[in-house]
Design a protein around this motif. Structure first.
Motif, PDB file in Angstrom:
ATOM      1  N   PHE A  37       0.862  -1.181   0.000  1.00  0.00           N
ATOM      2  CA  PHE A  37       0.000   0.000   0.000  1.00  0.00           C
ATOM      3  C   PHE A  37       0.896   1.227   0.000  1.00  0.00           C
ATOM      4  O   PHE A  37       1.886   1.267   0.738  1.00  0.00           O
ATOM      5  CB  PHE A  37      -0.865   0.056   1.264  1.00  0.00           C
ATOM      6  N   VAL A  44       3.694   0.660   2.628  1.00  0.00           N
ATOM      7  CA  VAL A  44       3.511  -0.363   3.666  1.00  0.00           C
ATOM      8  C   VAL A  44       3.421  -1.704   2.966  1.00  0.00           C
ATOM      9  O   VAL A  44       2.593  -1.895   2.078  1.00  0.00           O
ATOM     10  CB  VAL A  44       2.199  -0.124   4.453  1.00  0.00           C
ATOM     11  N   ALA A  46       2.065  -4.872   3.341  1.00  0.00           N
ATOM     12  CA  ALA A  46       1.129  -5.610   4.205  1.00  0.00           C
ATOM     13  C   ALA A  46       1.323  -7.116   4.044  1.00  0.00           C
ATOM     14  O   ALA A  46       1.238  -7.862   5.010  1.00  0.00           O
ATOM     15  CB  ALA A  46      -0.298  -5.211   3.882  1.00  0.00           C
ATOM     16  N   ALA A  65      -1.030 -11.208  15.181  1.00  0.00           N
ATOM     17  CA  ALA A  65      -1.166  -9.920  15.847  1.00  0.00           C
ATOM     18  C   ALA A  65      -1.850  -8.916  14.925  1.00  0.00           C
ATOM     19  O   ALA A  65      -1.887  -9.097  13.706  1.00  0.00           O
ATOM     20  CB  ALA A  65       0.211  -9.407  16.240  1.00  0.00           C
ATOM     21  N   SER A  66      -2.358  -7.857  15.527  1.00  0.00           N
ATOM     22  CA  SER A  66      -2.985  -6.789  14.763  1.00  0.00           C
ATOM     23  C   SER A  66      -1.932  -6.175  13.828  1.00  0.00           C
ATOM     24  O   SER A  66      -0.788  -5.966  14.232  1.00  0.00           O
ATOM     25  CB  SER A  66      -3.518  -5.775  15.769  1.00  0.00           C
ATOM     26  N   GLY A  67      -2.308  -5.941  12.580  1.00  0.00           N
ATOM     27  CA  GLY A  67      -1.372  -5.345  11.630  1.00  0.00           C
ATOM     28  C   GLY A  67      -0.513  -6.356  10.896  1.00  0.00           C
ATOM     29  O   GLY A  67       0.345  -5.994  10.090  1.00  0.00           O
ATOM     30  N   SER A  68      -0.739  -7.664  11.135  1.00  0.00           N
ATOM     31  CA  SER A  68       0.120  -8.673  10.515  1.00  0.00           C
ATOM     32  C   SER A  68      -0.269  -8.973   9.055  1.00  0.00           C
ATOM     33  O   SER A  68       0.480  -9.645   8.355  1.00  0.00           O
ATOM     34  CB  SER A  68       0.124  -9.956  11.343  1.00  0.00           C
ATOM     35  N   GLY A  69      -1.433  -8.490   8.628  1.00  0.00           N
ATOM     36  CA  GLY A  69      -1.815  -8.669   7.224  1.00  0.00           C
ATOM     37  C   GLY A  69      -3.014  -9.574   6.990  1.00  0.00           C
ATOM     38  O   GLY A  69      -3.354  -9.890   5.849  1.00  0.00           O
ATOM     39  N   LYS A  70      -3.705  -9.961   8.064  1.00  0.00           N
ATOM     40  CA  LYS A  70      -4.815 -10.904   7.930  1.00  0.00           C
ATOM     41  C   LYS A  70      -5.958 -10.341   7.091  1.00  0.00           C
ATOM     42  O   LYS A  70      -6.459 -10.998   6.178  1.00  0.00           O
ATOM     43  CB  LYS A  70      -5.341 -11.299   9.324  1.00  0.00           C
ATOM     44  N   SER A  71      -6.369  -9.099   7.400  1.00  0.00           N
ATOM     45  CA  SER A  71      -7.496  -8.526   6.656  1.00  0.00           C
ATOM     46  C   SER A  71      -7.106  -8.247   5.210  1.00  0.00           C
ATOM     47  O   SER A  71      -7.937  -8.398   4.297  1.00  0.00           O
ATOM     48  CB  SER A  71      -7.988  -7.238   7.318  1.00  0.00           C
ATOM     49  N   THR A  72      -5.862  -7.860   4.992  1.00  0.00           N
ATOM     50  CA  THR A  72      -5.390  -7.646   3.629  1.00  0.00           C
ATOM     51  C   THR A  72      -5.547  -8.933   2.822  1.00  0.00           C
ATOM     52  O   THR A  72      -6.055  -8.929   1.694  1.00  0.00           O
ATOM     53  CB  THR A  72      -3.903  -7.211   3.653  1.00  0.00           C
TER      54      THR A  72
HETATM   55  P1  ADP Z   1      -4.616  -7.261  10.386  1.00  0.00           P
HETATM   56  O1  ADP Z   1      -5.944  -7.530   9.784  1.00  0.00           O
HETATM   57  O2  ADP Z   1      -3.791  -8.487  10.598  1.00  0.00           O
HETATM   58  O3  ADP Z   1      -4.715  -6.460  11.651  1.00  0.00           O
HETATM   59  P2  ADP Z   1      -4.197  -5.565   8.059  1.00  0.00           P
HETATM   60  O4  ADP Z   1      -4.198  -6.498   6.899  1.00  0.00           O
HETATM   61  O5  ADP Z   1      -5.426  -4.788   8.298  1.00  0.00           O
HETATM   62  O6  ADP Z   1      -3.753  -6.369   9.374  1.00  0.00           O
HETATM   63  O7  ADP Z   1      -2.996  -4.531   7.881  1.00  0.00           O
HETATM   64  C1  ADP Z   1      -1.668  -4.920   7.557  1.00  0.00           C
HETATM   65  C2  ADP Z   1      -0.827  -3.675   7.372  1.00  0.00           C
HETATM   66  O8  ADP Z   1      -1.218  -2.996   6.176  1.00  0.00           O
HETATM   67  C3  ADP Z   1      -0.955  -2.661   8.479  1.00  0.00           C
HETATM   68  O9  ADP Z   1       0.309  -2.053   8.670  1.00  0.00           O
HETATM   69  C4  ADP Z   1      -1.960  -1.666   7.942  1.00  0.00           C
HETATM   70  O10 ADP Z   1      -1.755  -0.410   8.497  1.00  0.00           O
HETATM   71  C5  ADP Z   1      -1.632  -1.679   6.463  1.00  0.00           C
HETATM   72  N1  ADP Z   1      -2.811  -1.383   5.615  1.00  0.00           N
HETATM   73  C6  ADP Z   1      -3.910  -2.148   5.498  1.00  0.00           C
HETATM   74  N2  ADP Z   1      -4.781  -1.603   4.620  1.00  0.00           N
HETATM   75  C7  ADP Z   1      -4.202  -0.456   4.167  1.00  0.00           C
HETATM   76  C8  ADP Z   1      -4.590   0.548   3.225  1.00  0.00           C
HETATM   77  N3  ADP Z   1      -5.746   0.482   2.574  1.00  0.00           N
HETATM   78  N4  ADP Z   1      -3.728   1.580   3.021  1.00  0.00           N
HETATM   79  C9  ADP Z   1      -2.556   1.642   3.669  1.00  0.00           C
HETATM   80  N5  ADP Z   1      -2.136   0.732   4.553  1.00  0.00           N
HETATM   81  C10 ADP Z   1      -2.931  -0.321   4.814  1.00  0.00           C
END
Ligand code: ADP
Ligand code: MG
Length: 316
Positions: A37, A44, A46, A65-72
């Motif tokens: 991203f 970043v 992800a 952990a939070s921020g590890s890339g799961k939602s991505t």
């Molecule tokens: P998780 O779901 O494991 O908490 P995310 O997949 O949401 O993690 O995020 C992984 C990393 O990517 C984080 O550092 C987050 O800040 C970054 N990130 C996620 N989506 C975006 C986006 N749309 N733009 C910029 N950074 C993003």
């Protein structure tokens, strides 16, 4: 590399190369997946080369952990986001090369998803039954027996997920757990191959979370749907046969559980933790192990007949 000639190594490598391609036959294949991203000139990473295989019919959890890339990762698998590099296939659909039309069909028919925020899953002005019928209507085919067939399927799904009594209620007339179970019914409406859920029990107390998890299990067992659940909930992660941990945008380890008979003949759940070996051959050694032996920067590797030895650096 004691006892192993170069010719022998080459033979083994050739054997692997001529075998089936990575992920052949798997329901979900992520091969060195990268998602970068860029926001305000800052990059970043992800996902940093994530590998993951999920078999058809599996029910598995993703933790991390939070921020590890799961939602991505979930957004990519849901067809809502496109990876920067690597390969991703779900039920034979290539998530990088799909055109807009194929993507729409993919989201309606191949995957179903349930999000953490209950409000994101259901339309507030429709009843449970109308919410479940909607994806079938959007699909635009009459189906087996048109309207009657749809109504039958709505009833079947709501009763399978134990929310038959919510049929004519709108979301605000249901509890959080009921809303999430109706959301699962919505996600299953078009009989997708894969059901994805991003922290579906995150807003629920643990007892309600258990009921929602049981609904996922039922979808998996009764419909054979492949289910991937992102969860922070230790209870959920402890109930699936396989949970994969994501760390810094890569899969780092996984825990497999199976039932075994103990010495007294009683069934006991046995859990074993494995490290992930990625496609580039990278392996993450647990810090407790490397610290115990004072390993840093460099280690000695030795190929043995049935294992690889990792020894502390002995160079002067
Ligand atoms: P998780 O779901 O494991 O908490 P995310 O997949 O949401 O993690 O995020 C992984 C990393 O990517 C984080 O550092 C987050 O800040 C970054 N990130 C996620 N989506 C975006 C986006 N749309 N733009 C910029 N950074 C993003
Ligand atoms: Mg997340």
């Amino acid at each position: 590399m004691r006892d192993t000639t170069l010719a022998e190594l080459e033979r083994r490598v050739a054997e692997r190369r001529d075998g089936p391609a990575y992920g052949d036959g798997a329901m979900i294949v992520c091969d060195r997946l990268v998602r970068v991203f860029s926001a305000d000139g800052v990059e970043v990473q992800a996902l940093q080369g994530l590998d993951l295989l999920v078999r058809e019919g599996e029910l598995m959890a993703l933790v991390g952990a939070s921020g590890s890339g799961k939602s991505t990762l979930m957004n990519i698998l849901a067809g809502l986001d496109v990876p920067t590099a690597g390969a991703a296939r779900v039920a034979g659909c290539d998530l990088l090369t799909m055109d807009a039309r194929a993507r729409l069909r993919y989201r309606r028919e191949v995957v179903g998803f349930v999000w953490q925020q209950t409000a994101r899953n259901l339309l507030p002005y429709l009843t449970a039954a109308q919410n479940v019928a909607l994806p079938m209507q959007l699909r635009g085919r009459a189906g087996r027996a048109g309207r009657a067939g749809r109504a039958g399927r709505v009833r079947e799904l709501l009763s399978m997920l134990d929310v038959a009594e919510c049929r004519d209620r709108r979301p605000h007339q249901m509890s959080g757990g009921q809303q999430q179970r109706v959301a699962i019914a919505v996600a299953l409406a078009n009989a997708p191959s894969v059901l994805l859920a991003d922290e579906p029990t995150g807003e629920l107390d643990s007892a309600t979370g258990e009921q929602v998890f049981a609904a996922f299990r039922r979808a998996n067992e009764e419909l054979g749907t492949t289910v991937v659940i992102v969860t922070h909930d230790r209870a959920v992660a402890g109930e699936v046969r396989r949970s994969v941990a994501i760390r810094d945008g890569r899969t780092s380890s996984e825990v497999l559980r199976r039932t075994e008979l103990d010495a007294q003949g009683r069934e006991a759940m046995v859990a074993r933790e494995y490290a992930t070996l990625d496609r580039a051959g990278r392996l993450q050694l647990p810090a407790e192990y490397t610290e115990a032996l004072g390993m840093e920067h460099r280690v000695l590797l030795e190929l043995e007949p049935d294992h690889i030895a990792v020894r502390p650096d002995d160079a002067p």
